[in-house]
Design a protein around this motif. Sequence first.
Motif, PDB file in Angstrom:
ATOM      1  N   MET A  13      36.406  37.824  50.835  1.00  0.00           N
ATOM      2  CA  MET A  13      36.069  38.726  49.730  1.00  0.00           C
ATOM      3  C   MET A  13      37.236  39.646  49.397  1.00  0.00           C
ATOM      4  O   MET A  13      37.488  39.945  48.231  1.00  0.00           O
ATOM      5  N   ILE A  14      37.974  40.070  50.405  1.00  0.00           N
ATOM      6  CA  ILE A  14      39.149  40.917  50.171  1.00  0.00           C
ATOM      7  C   ILE A  14      40.221  40.132  49.415  1.00  0.00           C
ATOM      8  O   ILE A  14      40.835  40.647  48.481  1.00  0.00           O
ATOM      9  N   VAL A  15      40.419  38.891  49.772  1.00  0.00           N
ATOM     10  CA  VAL A  15      41.394  38.053  49.069  1.00  0.00           C
ATOM     11  C   VAL A  15      40.998  37.868  47.613  1.00  0.00           C
ATOM     12  O   VAL A  15      41.827  37.982  46.704  1.00  0.00           O
ATOM     13  N   VAL A  16      39.730  37.619  47.362  1.00  0.00           N
ATOM     14  CA  VAL A  16      39.251  37.459  45.988  1.00  0.00           C
ATOM     15  C   VAL A  16      39.435  38.755  45.202  1.00  0.00           C
ATOM     16  O   VAL A  16      39.843  38.734  44.033  1.00  0.00           O
ATOM     17  N   ALA A  17      39.168  39.890  45.820  1.00  0.00           N
ATOM     18  CA  ALA A  17      39.356  41.178  45.142  1.00  0.00           C
ATOM     19  C   ALA A  17      40.829  41.415  44.816  1.00  0.00           C
ATOM     20  O   ALA A  17      41.165  41.906  43.727  1.00  0.00           O
ATOM     21  N   ILE A  19      43.140  39.124  44.285  1.00  0.00           N
ATOM     22  CA  ILE A  19      43.489  38.219  43.183  1.00  0.00           C
ATOM     23  C   ILE A  19      42.963  38.773  41.861  1.00  0.00           C
ATOM     24  O   ILE A  19      43.643  38.717  40.835  1.00  0.00           O
ATOM     25  N   GLY A  20      41.769  39.341  41.858  1.00  0.00           N
ATOM     26  CA  GLY A  20      41.204  39.942  40.646  1.00  0.00           C
ATOM     27  C   GLY A  20      42.027  41.108  40.139  1.00  0.00           C
ATOM     28  O   GLY A  20      42.275  41.235  38.935  1.00  0.00           O
ATOM     29  N   VAL A  21      42.475  41.964  41.055  1.00  0.00           N
ATOM     30  CA  VAL A  21      43.294  43.114  40.656  1.00  0.00           C
ATOM     31  C   VAL A  21      44.639  42.652  40.100  1.00  0.00           C
ATOM     32  O   VAL A  21      45.113  43.147  39.074  1.00  0.00           O
ATOM     33  N   ALA A  24      44.243  41.261  36.643  1.00  0.00           N
ATOM     34  CA  ALA A  24      43.964  42.299  35.645  1.00  0.00           C
ATOM     35  C   ALA A  24      45.263  42.855  35.062  1.00  0.00           C
ATOM     36  O   ALA A  24      45.294  43.292  33.919  1.00  0.00           O
ATOM     37  N   PHE A  25      46.331  42.839  35.834  1.00  0.00           N
ATOM     38  CA  PHE A  25      47.639  43.280  35.333  1.00  0.00           C
ATOM     39  C   PHE A  25      48.417  42.131  34.706  1.00  0.00           C
ATOM     40  O   PHE A  25      49.153  42.324  33.742  1.00  0.00           O
ATOM     41  N   ALA A  26      48.275  40.937  35.243  1.00  0.00           N
ATOM     42  CA  ALA A  26      49.095  39.810  34.813  1.00  0.00           C
ATOM     43  C   ALA A  26      48.676  39.261  33.449  1.00  0.00           C
ATOM     44  O   ALA A  26      49.538  38.896  32.644  1.00  0.00           O
ATOM     45  N   ILE A  27      47.395  39.191  33.160  1.00  0.00           N
ATOM     46  CA  ILE A  27      46.935  38.565  31.913  1.00  0.00           C
ATOM     47  C   ILE A  27      47.405  39.339  30.685  1.00  0.00           C
ATOM     48  O   ILE A  27      47.942  38.739  29.754  1.00  0.00           O
ATOM     49  N   PRO A  28      47.246  40.670  30.607  1.00  0.00           N
ATOM     50  CA  PRO A  28      47.779  41.379  29.428  1.00  0.00           C
ATOM     51  C   PRO A  28      49.298  41.268  29.306  1.00  0.00           C
ATOM     52  O   PRO A  28      49.830  41.157  28.199  1.00  0.00           O
ATOM     53  N   ALA A  29      50.006  41.288  30.424  1.00  0.00           N
ATOM     54  CA  ALA A  29      51.464  41.151  30.377  1.00  0.00           C
ATOM     55  C   ALA A  29      51.851  39.771  29.860  1.00  0.00           C
ATOM     56  O   ALA A  29      52.795  39.636  29.075  1.00  0.00           O
ATOM     57  N   TYR A  30      51.110  38.747  30.254  1.00  0.00           N
ATOM     58  CA  TYR A  30      51.388  37.391  29.787  1.00  0.00           C
ATOM     59  C   TYR A  30      51.117  37.275  28.288  1.00  0.00           C
ATOM     60  O   TYR A  30      51.902  36.669  27.557  1.00  0.00           O
ATOM     61  N   LYS A  31      50.017  37.852  27.814  1.00  0.00           N
ATOM     62  CA  LYS A  31      49.702  37.801  26.385  1.00  0.00           C
ATOM     63  C   LYS A  31      50.770  38.506  25.560  1.00  0.00           C
ATOM     64  O   LYS A  31      51.148  38.049  24.485  1.00  0.00           O
TER      65      LYS A  31
END
Length: 131
Positions: A13-17, A19-21, A24-31
């Motif tokens: 669960m910590i690993v999934v959290a 990756i989620g965080v 959250a930063f990578a997707i807007p930067a990629y767009k």
Amino acid sequence: MKKQQGFTLIELMIVVAIIGVLSAFAIPAYKSYVAKSEASTGVATLRALLTNYDMYLQENGEAPTDLTQIGSSSGASSSLGEIALTETSGATFTFQGSGALSGAVVTYTRSNAGWKCTSTIADDYKPKGCK
């Protein structure tokens, strides 16, 4: 007794959290990166035609009105948008699609001093030389 090896549910669960965080930063930067590269590509496509535009103007004494007159074999559209030539403004590129640049227009206007770039692209995405 055998020692069991593996990850606990909490560790997973910590690993999934994490990756989620990170996403959250990578997707807007990629767009943002994609929009900037599309803007640069559109401006470069238009800029590549301007030399041929000038040559046609010098040889014929009038501005070209059709892309085939200046040697564009690809026609008036690219994968990003539409290219148009006009006597008054020179050349325009209108972005199409559903991206961040949809509907934005880049215009190169010719004067005695050279070409001037104006655009309706958001300031965050404007390429160098077209601010």
